[in-house]
Design an enzyme around this catalytic site. Structure first.
Site, short mmCIF file in Angstrom:
data_model
loop_
_atom_site.label_atom_id
_atom_site.label_comp_id
_atom_site.label_asym_id
_atom_site.label_seq_id
_atom_site.Cartn_x
_atom_site.Cartn_y
_atom_site.Cartn_z
N LYS A 138 -11.74 -4.74 -2.94
CA LYS A 138 -12.82 -3.76 -3.08
C LYS A 138 -12.30 -2.41 -3.55
O LYS A 138 -13.05 -1.61 -4.09
CB LYS A 138 -13.67 -3.65 -1.82
CG LYS A 138 -12.98 -3.42 -0.52
CD LYS A 138 -14.05 -3.22 0.56
CE LYS A 138 -13.85 -4.08 1.77
NZ LYS A 138 -12.68 -3.75 2.58
N LYS B 40 0.81 -1.22 0.00
CA LYS B 40 0.00 0.00 0.00
C LYS B 40 0.84 1.26 0.00
O LYS B 40 0.36 2.34 -0.37
CB LYS B 40 -0.98 0.01 1.18
CG LYS B 40 -2.09 -1.02 1.01
CD LYS B 40 -3.34 -0.70 1.81
CE LYS B 40 -4.45 -1.68 1.45
NZ LYS B 40 -5.70 -1.49 2.13
N LYS C 29 -5.11 -10.54 -5.85
CA LYS C 29 -6.38 -10.89 -5.21
C LYS C 29 -7.46 -9.89 -5.62
O LYS C 29 -7.15 -8.72 -5.89
CB LYS C 29 -6.23 -10.96 -3.69
CG LYS C 29 -6.14 -9.62 -2.99
CD LYS C 29 -6.56 -9.71 -1.53
CE LYS C 29 -6.72 -8.28 -0.99
NZ LYS C 29 -7.51 -8.16 0.18
P1 ATP Z 1 -9.07 -3.25 0.43
O1 ATP Z 1 -9.06 -3.31 -1.06
O2 ATP Z 1 -9.68 -2.02 0.99
O3 ATP Z 1 -7.75 -3.63 1.05
P2 ATP Z 1 -10.21 -5.87 0.61
O4 ATP Z 1 -11.20 -6.16 -0.47
O5 ATP Z 1 -8.87 -6.46 0.46
O6 ATP Z 1 -10.11 -4.33 0.87
P3 ATP Z 1 -10.53 -6.24 3.42
O7 ATP Z 1 -11.42 -5.31 4.13
O8 ATP Z 1 -9.05 -6.00 3.53
O9 ATP Z 1 -10.91 -6.33 1.91
O10 ATP Z 1 -10.83 -7.71 3.86
C1 ATP Z 1 -11.95 -8.12 4.58
C2 ATP Z 1 -11.93 -9.61 4.73
O11 ATP Z 1 -12.13 -10.22 3.45
C3 ATP Z 1 -10.60 -10.14 5.24
O12 ATP Z 1 -10.85 -11.26 6.05
C4 ATP Z 1 -9.88 -10.57 3.99
O13 ATP Z 1 -8.94 -11.56 4.23
C5 ATP Z 1 -11.04 -11.08 3.15
N1 ATP Z 1 -10.74 -10.92 1.72
C6 ATP Z 1 -10.51 -9.76 1.07
N2 ATP Z 1 -10.29 -9.97 -0.24
C7 ATP Z 1 -10.37 -11.31 -0.41
C8 ATP Z 1 -10.24 -12.17 -1.54
N3 ATP Z 1 -9.97 -11.68 -2.74
N4 ATP Z 1 -10.38 -13.50 -1.38
C9 ATP Z 1 -10.68 -14.01 -0.16
N5 ATP Z 1 -10.82 -13.26 0.96
C10 ATP Z 1 -10.69 -11.94 0.84
#
Ligand code: ATP
Ligand code: LTN
Length: 328
Positions: A196, A112, A193
């Protein structure tokens, strides 16, 4: 005693099927077995700039989504991180028991902050706040996707360090990483991955996406130049991702999904994956609309806050005395 499970979903964007499969779905599976703490880590979200109105809105939306996805609003404790001031209080104490070296190794921080000229201090210390979130409630298990495993390990190290210095205080938490679906991949760049906050909205399927958008995104998901449907994350990350999404949403194993698509072409695979995603998400969106109209979100959050605050106060008070803060 019933074991405790705790997890959080940041209000940093629209939730994706990655969040659903990696986190929310696990909570639904585990909630009968454990006492479950679910919170919205809004203080984590301000580690990067946020629009205040959008942030307020998203906090409530995340709670609505949890409930629409089948998480029980009555048996689980659902609350907002910033409404419990002990998260920040404990985080400070833990910060004073953590090292720059261990934080510098966090891969999410490296990713990040990469290429940025000005890096917020909050982005650097954020895993300590996450450790406080977990240790405050003495949680035994923390279900997350694979990306958060390193942060839970840091929480374990901090807990062990504190316990060995001051005596048994914290429960050392264990991460619960799903065997399948711990890393749903970006549809356009399957080596990454699904996230969001991805730059291109075509990379992610959002839980609120309309049918047309879902179909379009899945039909244009990147695959490979072979023609055979086979699970091989290293050489065929795009196809393996579609198989994973299909298996997780249909509640079958990867092997069963592979057998189901044994003679299928990529076009057929995509169409069937789109069908299950559409079916799942349209039902979820209907429930979500009901939930958001009903007033249940605020009732749930009030109840959650009132239940968890005394637990947080008790732990923080114990910690404060152990380290010598305030009056005995
Ligand atoms: P950001 O893009 O803001 O970092 P994010 O989509 O990665 O957000 P988080 O809020 O960091 O989401 O994650 C929330 C939960 O969802 C965590 O437990 C994380 O491990 C899980 N998670 C996020 N993205 C994935 C993914 N692509 N596959 C499986 N689990 C996920
Ligand atoms: N850092 C997590 C969100 C999060 C969390 C937590 C998850 C904050 N505190 C405590 C589990 C337990 C994320 O970005 N996904």
């Amino acid at each position: 005693m019933t074991k405790r499970l705790l997890t959080g979903l940041q209000p940093s964007g629209e939730l994706t099927i990655g969040n659903y499969i990696g986190s929310i779905k696990q909570v639904v599976n585990y909630e009968k077995e454990y006492e479950t703490f679910l919170f919205v880590p809004d203080m984590h979200s301000i580690t990067v700039p946020q629009d205040p109105e959008t942030l307020h809105r998203r906090v409530r939306e995340i709670v609505g989504m949890y409930i629409a996805c089948g998480v029980s609003p009555t048996t689980n404790h659902i609350y907002i991180q910033s409404e419990i001031p002990e998260h920040a209080n404990l985080s400070w104490v833990l910060e004073c028991h953590s090292y720059m070296g261990e934080l510098s190794r966090m891969t999410q921080f490296k990713a990040k902050s990469d290429g940025k000229k000005e890096i917020g201090c909050g982005l650097f210390t954020y895993p300590i706040l996450m450790a406080a979130d977990i240790l405050l409630y003495k949680a035994d298990f923390v279900p997350t996707g694979i990306d958060q495993k390193q942060h839970v390990e840091l929480a374990r190290n901090i807990a062990q360090r504190f316990n060995s210095r001051y005596g048994e205080t914290f429960v050392v938490p264990e991460p619960l990483i799903p065997k399948v679906g711990a890393k749903i991949r970006d549809l356009l760049y399957p080596e990454k991955k699904m996230s969001k906050s991805a730059e291109n909205p075509k990379s992610s399927i959002f839980l609120t996406d309309p049918e047309k958008a879902i179909r379009k995104k899945i039909m244009s998901a990147v695959t490979d130049s072979e023609t055979i449907v086979r699970f091989d994350e290293e050489n065929k990350p795009g196809v393996s991702n579609l198989l994973t999404i299909y298996a997780c949403l249909s509640e079958i194993t990867i092997e069963e999904a592979e057998r189901h698509f044994a003679d299928a072409r990529y076009g057929d695979l995509k169409k069937e994956v789109a069908d299950v995603v559409v079916e799942k998400l349209t039902a979820l969106q209907d429930r979500y609309a009901e939930v958001m109209k009903s007033g249940i979100v605020d009732e749930t959050l009030d109840r959650g806050r009132d239940y968890v605050r005394p637990i947080a106060q008790e732990t923080y008070d114990q910690v404060r005395r152990l380290v010598g803060l305030g009056r005995v």
